[in-house]
Design a protein around this motif. Structure first.
Motif: not given
Length: 920
Positions: A715-728, A730-738, A758-761
């Protein structure tokens, strides 16, 4: 897996006596049972219900399953185990999958067990009548409910007949209104004057006038037992007419009358034999000798039967008997009144005799009748291991609770076993205050015993065992509290801090002592200690040659290996598990675990057809059982495969089924998982607004930034993907780092690989290309040994670009193995003509085409291909061994490997699948 102790006499149709009153009109009425789901015989004791049913069964031209019920059968597991045994005795080859669920400690699986049994019965060609005698002893509401479920969903070839002294707790009014019930009641069973005459003359051998017969029929109101009692008395009176004139009174009077007119006229030694032998409900020569001291007990039993002294044979060999219920009640009442000290002694002797036979269900009720609860506790201590292996935890719970608290304090093993069993049966129940207090008092009594100086009589090894049990119980409390409250942080803490103790204990604790730790470790994603504990238990099971216990833990090891990214080891263990399941004939739901793991491994290796087939098969096999651990995992694979293959309608359907199954089970833990898959589907459908709306309002985002729990990782990975789709980015990377920090801390390589992808993407899409190449190098290094493929493809266009850049600059610097692996992954991204541009963060699911993949997880070896051809010819394992000049063990290993690679259940299934895949 041990079978429960089942007495064959309980599902043996009572033999029809040679001198039997033929009641043709009632037998004709019973023949109408095929028109209705339920036939009910409801009347007081002594009206011939059992005799009538056994006479009908002897002339029935279909299969008859007979079950004589007793007080101990109020345990659902025991009740349905006996029903299945009765059906098998009648010739119906059913019940293996249902039995597996009955042995489970999860009461919710009872409906699944019945569903499985009903489906098997529906496939039988012949009609089968199931007769449940003495149903009035059943008081457990869960059993009434389960029998109602069977009635409502019964197959058309199953007919249910119940004999009861009272109307059962079933929807009789509804069945009656719908014309779905045949009833035979007391008025139907009463003997009229003509039948009374036939009974007294032909069966009892009396010579009476019509007037005398009519008077006796009037005085007894057609009650056949009353007539039998009167006839026995008449044999000892020279003036029959005077006796009949004086014979009067109610049923109660007749029962009292037995003592003066039958028992007192018998020889003293025969009276004593009758009184002492009346203590058990079923008797044979051996137990009669133990109770009465009579060496010629078999001859004595046969003599009582010849004299019609209410002794009924329970088998054709005349080994087992029972007294007529009312006659036995009279004998017991007289014994208790005249010899109270013998009454208690005989119950004790009966308990000990049954205990020596290993028949706990007969021993414990006799022990309880002694009211010597220390004696009861000692017997219970001897049978805990056996009954727990048989899955009869509810029976154990009921028996232990009958012990006074003071006795339990002196038997801490029983007290702690009660607490563990309660947790297993009711893991998340809302307890009444009285129950909470009782449980708390039990645990405190054991704790106080160990803390005080009163435990000096306990050996040191026993003290250590009890402390370890208390640790397990404390872990249960913490894990239950965390899961019930949805407190994932607390659950993680439990998993990290609690160390599973080494147990040298009985089977109950050996099998279930790991459960609270495994539950915490798994949900929190802390798999290394789980693997260590399981490996130790597996080693002990192998040393003890306990292959059944190995099956029960091996699936947990495979689940942990997949999470730890050890796909190759998981595949090897999966093959071991499949071979054990095949050789031990392990039924569902355990038998479906290899199929689930095949689906998960196949998806990871991008074998989409295999993953789809295995996931669907796992669902089909476990959906009727509502076995959520397998169902949820299989549905996730199915949804993901459908998305990748562009079947979005199929993905929606699978998600809908997944949600319905979870709602029916009522398990909140799977809710985030399902929501994440929904958001994934919205992204693929291009519905970014809906996915963003969900992400902004879900509580999971903030949780992921503070701590991570494995059960919500997808579920958390989907949140990161949504941030990626929004081109946000920093938010995606912050979530993935956690997420990465948490996974690294717990050495969860499978999670690390997914997060790095997903970090690579995100890095590639954000323009941080050098950093993307650095992370990609680490990802390739981790993923290559296990052959991960799908994790790269799921990351979409940004991953494709990062791989292209890596190959251009890093390929020559990398090892040949890693360079080849990266090139293979890049090749799998080959585009179809006319492909549309993929936006950052979206999946390539519907716009790319993977290279044609092998239809199997792994290709067949040449030797496996030879074995497959021989299987198709119908050759046995022994024949294959002779043809290939190898050992039988080697053949079995190749056959097991074939089953695993083909996702097949058996030989026939394997050959059929091989033909579908053009392997033959």
């Amino acid at each position: 897996m041990l079978e429960p102790d089942l007495l064959g006499t309980k599902f043996t149709v009572p033999p029809v006596r040679s001198r039997l009153l033929k009641r043709s009109h009632l037998l004709t009425l019973l023949e109408q049972n095929r028109r209705v789901p339920l036939t009910l015989l409801s009347a007081s004791a002594g009206f011939g219900k059992t005799t009538l049913l056994s006479a009908w069964a002897s002339q029935y031209n279909g299969q008859v399953a007979w079950l004589a019920l007793e007080e101990q059968d109020n345990d659902p597991m025991r009740f349905w185990a006996y029903v299945i045994a009765a059906l098998r005795k009648a010739g119906a080859p059913v019940g293996a999958p249902a039995e597996a669920l009955l042995h489970s400690s999860q009461s919710a699986l009872l409906t699944g067990a019945l569903t499985s049994l009903i489906n098997e019965l529906a496939n039988l060609e012949q009609d089968i009548a199931l007769i449940l005698d003495d149903y009035h002893v059943i008081r457990e509401q869960a059993l009434h409910t389960s029998l109602q479920f069977m009635l409502e969903h019964r197959p058309p070839n199953l007919y249910l007949l119940l004999a009861s002294r009272v109307d059962p707790a079933l929807p009789l009014a509804r069945l009656r209104a719908r014309g779905q019930m045949l009833e035979i009641r007391e008025t139907d069973l009463r003997l009229h004057t003509e039948e009374a005459g036939q009974f007294l003359r032909q069966v009892m051998g009396l010579t009476l006038t019509e007037e005398e017969i009519a008077l006796l029929e009037t005085r007894t109101e057609g009650w056949i037992t009353g007539l039998q009692l009167a006839a026995l008395s008449l044999r000892r009176h020279t003036d029959a007419s005077a006796f009949i004139q004086a014979f009067t009174g109610s049923h109660r009077f007749i029962l009292d009358y037995v003592q003066g007119e039958i028992l007192e006229l018998l020889p003293e030694d025969q009276q004593r034999f009758l009184l002492y032998a009346s203590v058990p409900t079923r008797i044979n020569a051996e137990i009669c000798q133990a109770l009465t001291g009579e060496a010629a007990s078999q001859q004595a039993l046969e003599g009582l039967e010849r004299e019609n002294l209410f002794l009924l044979p329970l088998d054709e060999e005349r080994r087992w008997y029972r007294f007529h219920t009312l006659f036995r009640e009279v004998l017991l009442a007289r014994l208790q009144t005249s010899q109270p000290e013998q009454f208690l002694r005989l119950h004790r002797e009966a308990a000990l005799w049954y205990q020596r036979q290993g028949w706990a269900h007969e021993a414990i009720p006799h022990a309880l009748a002694t009211r010597d609860y220390v004696f009861v506790a000692e017997l219970l201590g001897d049978c805990v291991e056996r009954l727990s292996l048989q899955g009869e935890l509810k029976t154990l719970l009921a028996w232990i609770k009958q012990l006074p608290t003071g006795v339990l304090r002196e038997h801490p093993r029983l007290a702690t076993s009660y607490l563990l069993i309660f947790n297993l049966l009711f893991p998340f129940s809302q307890q009444e205050q009285e129950e909470k207090t009782y449980l708390q008092q039990l645990q405190e009594s054991v704790e106080q015993l160990l803390q005080s100086g009163n435990h000096t009589s306990l050996p040191a090894i026993e003290q250590d065992r009890l402390r370890k049990r208390l640790l397990i119980l404390d872990t249960w409390k913490l894990a239950k509290k965390a899961l019930s409250a949805g407190n994932m942080e607390q659950l993680s803490k439990v998993a990290e801090e609690m160390q599973h103790p080494e147990l040298d204990d009985d089977a109950l604790w050996q099998q279930h002592g790991l459960a609270p730790f495994a539950m915490s470790w798994r949900m929190a994603g802390n798999f290394p200690p789980m693997v260590t504990a399981i490996q130790k238990i597996r080693q002990r099971a192998r040393i003890a040659q306990d292959r059944s216990q190995e099956v029960h833990i091996l699936w947990g090891l495979i689940a942990a290996q997949i999470a730890l990214g050890q796909l190759r080891e998981a595949q090897d263990c999966c093959q071991d598990l499949q071979q054990l399941i095949n050789s031990l004939k392990i039924p569902l739901p355990l038998a479906a675990y290899p199929t689930l793991f095949q689906a998960q491994l196949a998806y990871a290796w991008n074998q989409l057809d295999v993953a789809h087939r295995a996931a669907r098969q796992a669902i089909d096999r476990t959906l009727p059982l509502q076995y959520m651990d397998i169902l949820m995992g299989a549905y996730e694979v199915l949804v993901r495969v459908c998305i990748v293959q562009g079947d979005l309608t199929g993905a929606e359907q699978a998600l809908s089924e997944m949600e319905q199954a979870n709602q029916a089970a009522g398990i909140p833990l799977f809710r985030p998982w399902i929501e994440g898959l929904k958001a994934h589907l919205w992204l693929v459908q291009g519905n970014l607004a809906q996915a963003v709306g969900w992400a902004e309002h879900t509580p999971y985002r903030q949780e992921a930034l503070t701590y991570s729990v494995y059960s919500r990782e997808s579920t958390y990975l989907i949140l990161a993907r949504i941030s990626l789709a929004q081109q946000n980015y920093p938010q995606a990377l912050q979530l993935l780092a956690a997420l990465l920090s948490s996974a690294e801390r717990l050495s969860r390589a499978g999670s690390i690989i997914s997060i790095l992808a997903w970090q690579v993407a995100v890095l590639q899409a954000s323009g941080a290309r050098q950093e993307a190449k650095r992370v990609l190098s680490r990802l390739l290094t981790l993923a290559e040994p296990e052959g991960y493929t799908r994790v790269f493809l799921d990351a979409g266009e940004p991953m494709y670009q990062a791989l292209q850049a890596w190959l251009a600059t890093e390929q020559k610097l990398a090892s040949p193995v890693l360079a080849t692996y990266a090139l293979d992954i890049f090749t799998a991204f080959a585009r179809t003509p006319g492909e549309t541009v993929v936006q950052p963060g979206t999946s390539l699911s519907s716009t790319t085409q993977t290279c044609p993949a092998s239809p199997l997880l792994e290709p067949l070896t040449p030797r496996e291909q030879e074995v497959l051809y021989l299987l198709a010819e119908g050759a046995s394992n022994q024949v294959i061994a002779e043809r290939l000049v190898v050992s039988l063990t080697t053949v079995k290993k190749h056959v097991g490997s074939l089953f695993l690679k083909l996702a097949a259940d058996n030989r026939t299934h394997a050959v059929a699948l091989a033909r579908e895949l053009s392997l033959l």
